[in-house]
Design an enzyme around this catalytic site. Structure first.
Site, PDB file in Angstrom:
ATOM      1  N   PRO A 287      -6.395   2.206   3.515  1.00 21.11           N
ATOM      2  CA  PRO A 287      -6.929   1.280   4.672  1.00 21.11           C
ATOM      3  C   PRO A 287      -6.512   0.749   5.714  1.00 21.11           C
ATOM      4  CG  PRO A 287      -6.356   0.210   2.512  1.00 21.11           C
ATOM      5  CD  PRO A 287      -6.161   1.780   2.487  1.00 21.11           C
TER       6      PRO A 287
ATOM      7  N   CYS B 142       2.816   7.364  12.692  1.00 21.59           N
ATOM      8  CA  CYS B 142       3.239   8.688  12.154  1.00 21.59           C
ATOM      9  C   CYS B 142       3.088   9.956  13.059  1.00 21.59           C
ATOM     10  CB  CYS B 142       2.330   9.024  10.901  1.00 21.59           C
ATOM     11  SG  CYS B 142       0.589   9.111  10.951  1.00 21.59           S
TER      12      CYS B 142
ATOM     13  N   ILE C 208       2.386   3.050   2.467  1.00 18.04           N
ATOM     14  CA  ILE C 208       3.471   3.337   3.195  1.00 18.04           C
ATOM     15  C   ILE C 208       4.660   2.155   2.603  1.00 18.04           C
ATOM     16  CG2 ILE C 208       4.455   2.661   5.493  1.00 18.04           C
ATOM     17  CD1 ILE C 208       1.843   3.761   6.738  1.00 18.04           C
TER      18      ILE C 208
ATOM     19  N   GLY D 207       0.807  -1.206  -0.098  1.00 16.20           N
ATOM     20  CA  GLY D 207      -0.008   0.031   0.196  1.00 16.20           C
ATOM     21  C   GLY D 207       0.867   1.345  -0.064  1.00 16.20           C
TER      22      GLY D 207
ATOM     23  N   ARG E  51      -6.818   3.521   8.327  1.00 18.72           N
ATOM     24  CA  ARG E  51      -8.127   3.476   8.567  1.00 18.72           C
ATOM     25  C   ARG E  51      -8.558   2.315   9.707  1.00 18.72           C
ATOM     26  NH1 ARG E  51     -10.751   7.498   5.464  1.00 18.72           N
ATOM     27  NH2 ARG E  51      -9.279   8.427   3.975  1.00 18.72           N
TER      28      ARG E  51
END
Length: 313
Positions: A163, A129, A14, A12, A166
């Protein structure tokens, strides 16, 4: 001597950004494999174009790769739940693991604060983060005046939250809060994350509030500014938005915060930050990705430097 080979689990936002950083920026690591579960993901397709070995069969696919035995360090950029399984598998093969999820199986690691403390650990956790952006500031204040309570608010562009992010909001707040205490040094910590849906997207912004004992304000300011410069050595887009703010909380205006379970008298220190990304994968507003992947890269390079001679194939 050949550079240690690394793999990344998670194709994804990152994981893809981290892959590009390893390839473009690192003189100490060799990018070996990118692992995902969706063969149509942009990250895996990009990796293939860049000549990186890929698999869409998850951790089992990684273990089955012909070059798996030569990989020394594995980054996990998936989810807290998935990381538990990944960690179990990778420990069985003696791999060093850098966890970019909020799973927090290994010790919390913030390069500018305790970057040298856990380099021999099998698994190190990069917190979140928001933690990477704000805990250095809590620590900077705490090394001058004891922080009784530290609260951080991390605001990131909704578009930069994939995702995985989240799905891990609860873990984000819990992990960051704990790290504010154990790494930042605060007696109590609290973390809040805001996904900002603004269009065009806004750059990552972080606010740090510290309630601490009265102390030399110029010394606190100097400590914060020095810490910002230290973080900038691996995250160039990290900066103060304005001068450090101070407010005296006196006995005539007692401050009560539920998390402290008591009344506070002392000094309130407010620090406002922004983090501009290097735009290796997503646009510059995604500073939340940049600070996580930059911190992970710095940590991996330090671990690689400590690998015994002959440990690199």
């Amino acid at each position: 001597m050949a550079k240690p080979k690394v793999a990344i689990i998670g194709s994804g936002n990152i994981g893809t950004d981290l892959m590009i950083k390893v390839i473009r920026l690192s003189d100490a690591l060799e990018m070996s494999a990118l692992v995902g579960i969706d063969p149509e993901s942009d990250g895996l397709k990009r990796a293939e174009r860049m000549g990186v070995t890929t698999t869409a069969n998850g951790i089992e696919g990684l273990v089955a790769l012909p070059g798996f035995g030569d990989i020394k360090i594995v980054f996990d950029a998936t989810s807290a739940g998935a990381h538990k399984h990944h960690d179990e598998v990778l420990r069985g093969y003696g791999k060093r693991v850098i966890d970019l999820t909020p799973a927090a199986i290994g010790p919390y690691t913030i390069p500018s604060v305790n970057g040298e403390a856990h380099l021999d650990a099998v698994n190190v956790n990069m917190v979140t983060c928001g933690g990477q952006a704000t805990i250095p500031i809590v620590h900077a204040v705490n090394r001058i005046s004891k922080v009784r309570y530290g609260e951080i608010v991390a605001s990131i562009a909704s578009r930069s939250a994939g995702p995985g992010t989240r799905a891990n909001i609860d873990e984000f707040t819990e992990t960051t809060s704990k790290a504010i205490e154990s790494v930042g040094g605060a007696d109590r910590g609290k973390a809040i994350i805001v996904l900002n849906p603004a269009d065009p997207p806004l750059i990552m912004r972080d606010t740090v509030y510290c309630l601490c004992d009265e102390a030399d304000r110029s010394a606190i300011e100097a400590s914060v500014e020095a810490m910002v410069k230290e973080v900038q050595t691996y995250v160039p887009g990290y900066r103060l938005k304005q001068k450090v703010q101070f407010e005296h909380i006196g006995s005539n205006q007692l401050l009560r915060i539920p998390e402290m379970n008591g009344e506070f008298v002392g000094l309130k220190v407010s620090v406002f930050l922004e983090v501009e990304g290097a735009a290796h994968y997503l646009p510059a507003y995604a500073g939340n990705l940049d600070i996580m992947t930059s911190a992970a890269l710095r940590t991996a390079e330090k671990i690689a430097a400590r690998l015994p001679r002959g440990a690199v194939a």
